[in-house]
Scaffold this active site. Structure first.
Site, PDB file in Angstrom:
ATOM      1  N   GLU A  82      -0.966   7.453   3.077  1.00 56.61           N
ATOM      2  CA  GLU A  82       0.098   7.645   2.056  1.00 56.61           C
ATOM      3  C   GLU A  82      -0.710   7.888   0.701  1.00 56.61           C
ATOM      4  OE1 GLU A  82       3.007   4.553   1.313  1.00 56.61           O
ATOM      5  OE2 GLU A  82       2.773   4.666  -0.683  1.00 56.61           O
ATOM      6  N   GLU A 113       0.187  -1.934   2.523  1.00 57.24           N
ATOM      7  CA  GLU A 113      -0.601  -2.467   1.293  1.00 57.24           C
ATOM      8  C   GLU A 113      -0.644  -3.868   1.134  1.00 57.24           C
ATOM      9  OE1 GLU A 113       1.300  -0.231  -2.042  1.00 57.24           O
ATOM     10  OE2 GLU A 113       0.563   1.617  -1.322  1.00 57.24           O
TER      11      GLU A 113
END
Length: 547
Positions: free
Chosen positions: A353, A236
């Site tokens: 994810e 991220e």
């Protein structure tokens, strides 16, 4: 075939009380006729009543007609055999959200690897793909020798992500790899992309990735004979990032370094791990630049899905059951596939994810029966856009684990994942439903069996839908669309070879009809692990094709 919200389930030919107003049904019909159509049918039906509590069946609902069309002549996508994937994270017990600490001892550093339920839950997939990583992976240091000090994460509000750097001991790496080998898991590992970078006041991480620590871990992994399917760089940090951000140009350069490192360390080894990245939220401009600059070095493009927003939201159930909201995320899948097809890369897309609701999910929503509506729809949607793997956040940990954080007992989504894994095959088929937007429809060729697998999700608990099933050129093979409302799947023509065959049905319901239940029933029997920690068998009802 009926999909209704009144509590009447034709699969068992009896009226049910309010405890069965929310249920999942799976039908299967074996046949030897559909050579062009994958040769099998089963139906996975997810439906609900009231989104909050069982409703009375005394009221009169509406009945409408719908038709599902499956084009079995061609595939619109192909998923991995181990498409269903789950994550294990780094968060220590001190990780809390909205005043609740939901992680317990589920970190890669302290997870109880001797827990028999955990072992059996993974083994049941044969194999389960597991992604090791998460937010703190960019704060992890890998111990390079056993004499080097190796400290755990410490909570500090002044540090990035409010935790200090933490260390992965070599002894723990040994324990993890030995456990995954015993469980038969397929492992991908997320590396620390922030190593060697400095973060400016605006949150931009500058400088090249220092790969020396990762190289040390890789060489140790190879020397010990451990198998890692893929090395993923960063978590991220793409686009706006979480905590910090890396430019697309620098990230691409770092991925090229990782590819060179993998080729060097795994030289002479036939099957090398794939190189993966960026493990972040899809932002079109950033991803396009990143992919265009890694066409020779990147094998898997990973992105994350948390489209339900923060776990504190009071709109979660409304959005889970809203077809327009569910459709909105399809644009991300579509745009990513467009970039991949136009870039000249050989890389494929994974959801690396996906927990649906960020910041650890929401207790009694993301770990209960109702979340299977979102989860199964996501599996179907991702597949239809040629996504090869879908990693659920988490296997265990937070409020969105497939397993309970404290007991490791499976939550309802575990069984949804296991049934998908066992029944949905590689080839994805074009599927359309007409009649209402409250029905979600997805179809695959069946797994390890000739046939077509059809997933139908009814988002409306107050409407009965009479469904007709049609397949391309099916009438020429002895099967006609549904005409008789008493017929559950398809009418079999007189003299057909399948007239004496049976189909499999799986009826999944929440305990006491409560959408927030963490206990799932299969064919009216509670799914529970036994005293030895064994995952229960998922056995269907066999129904004659004439019924």
């Amino acid at each position: 075939m009926y999909l209704n919200g009144t509590g009447l389930a034709l699969a068992v030919k009896k009226k049910m009380g309010t405890e069965s107003a929310q249920k999942i049904l799976i039908y299967g019909m074996a046949t030897s006729l559909f050579l062009l159509f994958c040769l099998f049918f089963w139906l996975y039906w997810v439906r609900h009543g009231s989104p909050v509590a069982p409703r009375s069946t005394s009221g009169v609902g509406t009945t409408i007609e719908g038709k599902v069309f499956i084009n079995g002549t061609t595939s619109i996508g192909r998923i991995d055999d181990d498409f269903v994937c789950a994550t294990l994270d780094w968060w220590p017990p001190q990780k809390c959200d909205y005043g609740t600490c939901s992680w317990g001892r589920t970190s890669l550093l302290n997870l109880d690897l001797n827990n028999v339920i955990l072992l059996n839950a993974i083994k049941a997939f044969s194999p389960l793909k597991i992604r090791l990583g998460g937010t703190l992976q960019d704060r992890v240091i890998y111990q390079s020798n056993e004499q080097q000090p190796c400290s755990p994460f410490v909570q500090r509000s002044s540090d990035l992500l409010r935790f200090s750097k933490g260390c992965l001991p070599l002894t723990r790496w040994d324990e993890l790899n030995n456990f995954f080998k015993k469980a038969g898991a397929v492992v991908v590992f997320g590396l620390n992309e922030l190593r060697g970078k400095t973060i400016n006041p605006q949150g931009s991480a500058e400088g090249a990735w220092n790969s020396s620590n990762a190289e040390s871990l890789m060489r140790y992994t190879v020397n010990q004979g451990y198998t890692i399917q893929g090395w993923e760089l960063g978590n991220e940090l793409s686009g706006n990032g979480i905590g910090a951000t890396v430019s697309a140009d620098q990230y691409a350069s770092d991925i090229n370094t990782l590819q060179d490192t993998v080729q060097n360390i795994y030289a002479g080894i036939g099957v090398k791990p794939v190189v993966m990245g960026p493990g972040g939220f899809f932002e079109e401009i950033w991803f396009r630049e990143f992919i265009q600059k890694t066409t020779k070095s990147l094998q898997v493009v990973t992105h994350h899905i948390y489209n339900l927003g923060p776990g504190s939201s009071d709109r979660l159930i409304k959005e889970i059951l809203d077809p327009s909201f569910l459709d909105s995320v399809s644009q991300k899948y579509s745009r990513l596939q467009s970039i991949l097809k136009n870039s000249g890369t050989q890389a494929v897309a994974w959801v690396g994810e996906a927990g649906g609701a960020s910041n650890s999910g929401h207790n009694l929503v993301t770990n209960t029966f109702v979340f299977s509506f979102w989860y199964l729809d996501q599996l179907g949607m991702a597949s239809s856009f040629d996504t090869k793997t879908y990693c659920r956040q988490t296997l265990v940990g937070g409020n969105y684990g497939l397993l309970d954080t404290n007991t490791f007992v499976p939550n309802p989504d575990y069984y949804s994942a296991l049934l998908w894994h066992r029944l949905m095959g590689n080839n994805v088929l074009s599927t359309n439903f007409s009649g209402t937007n409250k029905i979600r429809a997805y179809a695959h060729c069946s797994k390890k069996t000739q046939g077509i697998t059809l997933l139908l999700i009814n988002l409306d608990g107050y409407t009965t839908v009479q469904v007709r099933v049609s397949t391309e050129n099916a009438t020429g093979l002895g099967i006609s669309p549904l005409q008789d409302p008493r017929t559950k799947f398809a009418r079999v023509s007189r003299g057909s070879k399948i007239a004496n065959l049976t189909r499999e049905e799986y009826h999944l319901t929440p305990k006491d009809g409560d959408l927030h239940s963490q206990i799932m029933l299969l064919n009216e029997k509670m799914l529970t692990v036994d005293s030895s920690g064994v995952i229960p068998p998922l056995e269907p009802i066999n129904v004659h094709s004439k019924n």
